[in-house]
Design an enzyme around this catalytic site. Structure first.
Site, PDB file in Angstrom:
ATOM      1  N   ASN A  19       0.538  -1.797  -0.196  1.00 22.43           N
ATOM      2  CA  ASN A  19      -0.366   0.037  -0.109  1.00 22.43           C
ATOM      3  C   ASN A  19       0.484   1.480  -0.042  1.00 22.43           C
ATOM      4  O   ASN A  19       0.326   2.718   0.101  1.00 22.43           O
ATOM      5  CB  ASN A  19      -1.093   0.112   1.206  1.00 22.43           C
ATOM      6  CG  ASN A  19      -0.620   0.061   2.350  1.00 22.43           C
ATOM      7  OD1 ASN A  19       1.050  -0.419   2.995  1.00 22.43           O
ATOM      8  ND2 ASN A  19      -0.746  -0.193   3.426  1.00 22.43           N
ATOM      9  N   SER A  20       2.221   1.209  -0.325  1.00 20.95           N
ATOM     10  CA  SER A  20       3.185   2.099  -0.016  1.00 20.95           C
ATOM     11  C   SER A  20       4.550   2.036  -0.694  1.00 20.95           C
ATOM     12  O   SER A  20       5.031   1.310  -0.904  1.00 20.95           O
ATOM     13  CB  SER A  20       3.470   2.728   1.243  1.00 20.95           C
ATOM     14  OG  SER A  20       3.948   2.153   2.582  1.00 20.95           O
ATOM     15  N   TYR A 170      18.019  -3.330  12.667  1.00 20.87           N
ATOM     16  CA  TYR A 170      18.012  -3.169  11.012  1.00 20.87           C
ATOM     17  C   TYR A 170      18.950  -3.941  10.292  1.00 20.87           C
ATOM     18  O   TYR A 170      17.951  -5.197   9.258  1.00 20.87           O
ATOM     19  CB  TYR A 170      17.835  -1.136  10.306  1.00 20.87           C
ATOM     20  CG  TYR A 170      16.870  -1.478   8.874  1.00 20.87           C
ATOM     21  CD1 TYR A 170      15.723  -1.554   8.842  1.00 20.87           C
ATOM     22  CD2 TYR A 170      18.134  -1.169   8.359  1.00 20.87           C
ATOM     23  CE1 TYR A 170      15.335  -1.820   7.813  1.00 20.87           C
ATOM     24  CE2 TYR A 170      17.040  -1.410   6.634  1.00 20.87           C
ATOM     25  CZ  TYR A 170      15.765  -1.891   6.804  1.00 20.87           C
ATOM     26  OH  TYR A 170      15.372  -1.468   5.654  1.00 20.87           O
TER      27      TYR A 170
END
Length: 288
Positions: A19-20, A170
């Site tokens: 969605n992005s 990360y």
């Protein structure tokens, strides 16, 4: 050379985070090629806008199956909904990712980055393996990062036990993506399913939303667009020359070397086994 995109008619693609950012671009471009796109995103305005954009160009209607990747129960619910609706899956794209500046935990008590970026996709992929295996020439595409090369696997940090550093967390989660992708390829060697991973490039996406304003502005100046960043995902999902390529790492559409840790079969196996226990995967999949 970009490679050849094959027509994706009658191909079903499930993508997390569609969605992005690069996920939405990849979903749009694959839909243009004829793919039946299934998004796996949190419901809301952003997802509805993405669906409208995809369906404006899609040959087959795209849908969203709601999921919260910070909840393993939600991942299981997603798989249950998917398998009730469909009996095949041509491409699974493990795309969604988070990069919080401060330590957060998932609903299951895992550090958010290892939980969302790795463990949720590990569970999702394993629960969909039987559907993938029954589909001819199925593909698993996992979005990692070149920062995986700076990562180390510290199992003692998976539940946030240690002092939190966002970049260290990360890098670890992105290394876990690579080790998982390579180990998955080994385990699926006797099947028709391939597994590859990628670095999309430094991309301006929502993953940077929790960073300070000035850092985000610098990122906007230095990083590439989602349109450029999505090219590798699209290539691995649709390039006919990659139909039998597996266990590889691509950097901005080019085949590249990943961290040497991916060659450590003991480490890859240990990560797999630890991940199985953490997500409570009931059926342990042995190597083919």
């Amino acid at each position: 050379m970009e490679g050849k995109k094959i027509a994706m008619e009658n191909k079903r693609v499930l993508i997390t985070g569609g969605n992005s950012g690069i996920g939405k671009v990849a979903a749009i471009e694959l839909a243009k090629l004829g793919a039946s796109m299934v998004l796996a995103c949190k419901p809301g305005d952003k997802t509805q806008v993405a669906l409208a954009e995809i369906n404006a160009v899609a040959r087959q209607p795209a849908i969203n199956l709601p999921v919260d990747l910070a909840s393993l129960e939600s991942v299981r619910d997603l798989v249950g909904e998917f398998t009730q609706r469909y009996d095949s899956l041509d491409v699974l794209i493990n795309n969604a990712g988070v990069f919080p500046a401060r330590k957060k935990l998932t609903d299951d008590g895992f550090e958010l980055q290892i939980g969302v970026n790795h463990l949720s996709h590990f569970l999702l992929t394993n629960l969909l393996l039987e559907v993938l295996k029954t589909t001819s020439s199925a593909r698993v595409v996992t979005v990692s990062s070149m920062l995986h090369k700076k990562g180390q696997i510290d199992f003692a940090s998976f539940r946030g036990e240690k002092k939190y550093n966002s970049q260290t967390a990360y890098a670890q989660s992105k290394l876990a993506n690579v080790l998982f992708s390579v180990e998955l390829a080994r385990r699926l060697a006797a099947t028709d399913v391939t597994s590859n991973c990628l670095h999309p490039g430094g991309v301006r996406t929502d993953i940077m939303r929790d960073l300070p304003w000035l850092v985000r502005k610098l990122v906007d100046l230095m990083f590439i667009t989602p349109q450029e960043g999505a090219k590798t995902t699209i290539k691995l999902a649709s390039d006919s020359s990659l139909a039998e390529v597996t266990g590889k790492y691509f950097d901005q559409t080019r085949l590249e070397h990943c961290s040497q840790l991916a060659e450590d079969e003991d480490l890859c196996g240990q990560l797999w086994r630890e991940s199985e226990q953490m997500v409570e995967l009931s059926a342990s999949s042995e190597r083919s």
